[in-house]
Design a protein around this motif. Structure first.
Motif, PDB file in Angstrom:
ATOM      1  N   PHE A 260      33.349  38.456  37.129  1.00 12.66           N
ATOM      2  CA  PHE A 260      32.860  37.610  37.871  1.00 12.66           C
ATOM      3  C   PHE A 260      33.390  37.140  39.489  1.00 12.66           C
ATOM      4  O   PHE A 260      32.383  36.841  39.589  1.00 12.66           O
ATOM      5  N   ASP A 261      34.846  37.083  39.193  1.00 10.22           N
ATOM      6  CA  ASP A 261      35.280  36.992  40.287  1.00 10.22           C
ATOM      7  C   ASP A 261      34.126  38.266  41.717  1.00 10.22           C
ATOM      8  O   ASP A 261      34.446  37.396  42.876  1.00 10.22           O
ATOM      9  N   ALA A 262      34.088  39.373  41.405  1.00  4.91           N
ATOM     10  CA  ALA A 262      33.191  39.847  42.511  1.00  4.91           C
ATOM     11  C   ALA A 262      32.167  39.244  42.607  1.00  4.91           C
ATOM     12  O   ALA A 262      31.370  39.411  44.201  1.00  4.91           O
ATOM     13  N   ALA A 263      31.194  39.418  41.615  1.00  6.68           N
ATOM     14  CA  ALA A 263      29.971  38.495  42.025  1.00  6.68           C
ATOM     15  C   ALA A 263      29.875  37.237  42.371  1.00  6.68           C
ATOM     16  O   ALA A 263      28.696  36.667  43.528  1.00  6.68           O
TER      17      ALA A 263
ATOM     18  N   PRO B 274      38.193  31.853  40.985  1.00  8.34           N
ATOM     19  CA  PRO B 274      40.321  30.491  41.203  1.00  8.34           C
ATOM     20  C   PRO B 274      41.022  31.303  41.716  1.00  8.34           C
ATOM     21  O   PRO B 274      40.942  32.475  42.061  1.00  8.34           O
ATOM     22  N   ALA B 275      42.055  30.149  42.099  1.00 10.79           N
ATOM     23  CA  ALA B 275      43.474  31.010  42.663  1.00 10.79           C
ATOM     24  C   ALA B 275      43.875  31.710  41.529  1.00 10.79           C
ATOM     25  O   ALA B 275      43.672  31.012  40.335  1.00 10.79           O
ATOM     26  N   ARG B 276      44.560  32.934  41.758  1.00  9.39           N
ATOM     27  CA  ARG B 276      45.083  33.863  40.252  1.00  9.39           C
ATOM     28  C   ARG B 276      46.684  32.843  40.341  1.00  9.39           C
ATOM     29  O   ARG B 276      47.823  32.650  41.195  1.00  9.39           O
ATOM     30  N   MET B 277      47.233  32.855  39.054  1.00  7.02           N
ATOM     31  CA  MET B 277      48.443  32.467  38.524  1.00  7.02           C
ATOM     32  C   MET B 277      49.494  34.123  37.934  1.00  7.02           C
ATOM     33  O   MET B 277      50.184  33.961  38.322  1.00  7.02           O
TER      34      MET B 277
ATOM     35  N   ARG C  10      47.220  40.498  38.924  1.00  2.15           N
ATOM     36  CA  ARG C  10      45.467  40.783  39.085  1.00  2.15           C
ATOM     37  C   ARG C  10      44.959  40.363  41.308  1.00  2.15           C
ATOM     38  O   ARG C  10      43.613  39.674  40.486  1.00  2.15           O
ATOM     39  N   ALA C  11      45.831  39.272  41.793  1.00  2.78           N
ATOM     40  CA  ALA C  11      45.880  39.928  42.952  1.00  2.78           C
ATOM     41  C   ALA C  11      44.140  41.294  43.318  1.00  2.78           C
ATOM     42  O   ALA C  11      45.323  42.021  43.464  1.00  2.78           O
ATOM     43  N   ALA C  12      44.199  40.782  44.421  1.00  2.01           N
ATOM     44  CA  ALA C  12      43.635  41.695  45.290  1.00  2.01           C
ATOM     45  C   ALA C  12      44.331  41.767  46.396  1.00  2.01           C
ATOM     46  O   ALA C  12      44.710  41.838  46.721  1.00  2.01           O
TER      47      ALA C  12
END
Length: 81
Positions: free
Chosen positions: A63-66, A72-75, A79-81
């Motif tokens: 979903f983030d890629a699409a 959303p900002a990652r907590m 999972r941070a890119a």
């Protein structure tokens, strides 16, 4: 608004409800209300939250890629890119 309902229960059950309410820091009324809500809950919804959370966890990266502008900002730093 609440509706008052009167029920009769065996003394032993009432004692058990009082003891449980005291142990949980609540009231007998709250325990009975919770039991009534559970009795009318749609059984098809049991586990739905867990299924939804698992789906989101498994598909969040896609979903983030699409939709990168809506990600959303990652907590979770893993999972941070």
């Amino acid at each position: 608004m609440s509706k008052q309902v009167t029920i009769r229960v065996p003394e032993e059950l009432h004692t058990q409800l009082q003891e449980l309410a005291e142990a949980k820091g609540t009231t007998v009324t709250a325990l009975i209300t919770e039991a009534a809500r559970n009795a009318v809950r749609d059984p098809r919804l049991e586990g739905a939250v867990d299924v939804f959370r698992q789906f989101v966890a498994e598909n969040a990266d896609a979903f983030d890629a699409a939709f990168p502008d809506d990600a959303p900002a990652r907590m979770d730093a893993s999972r941070a890119a």
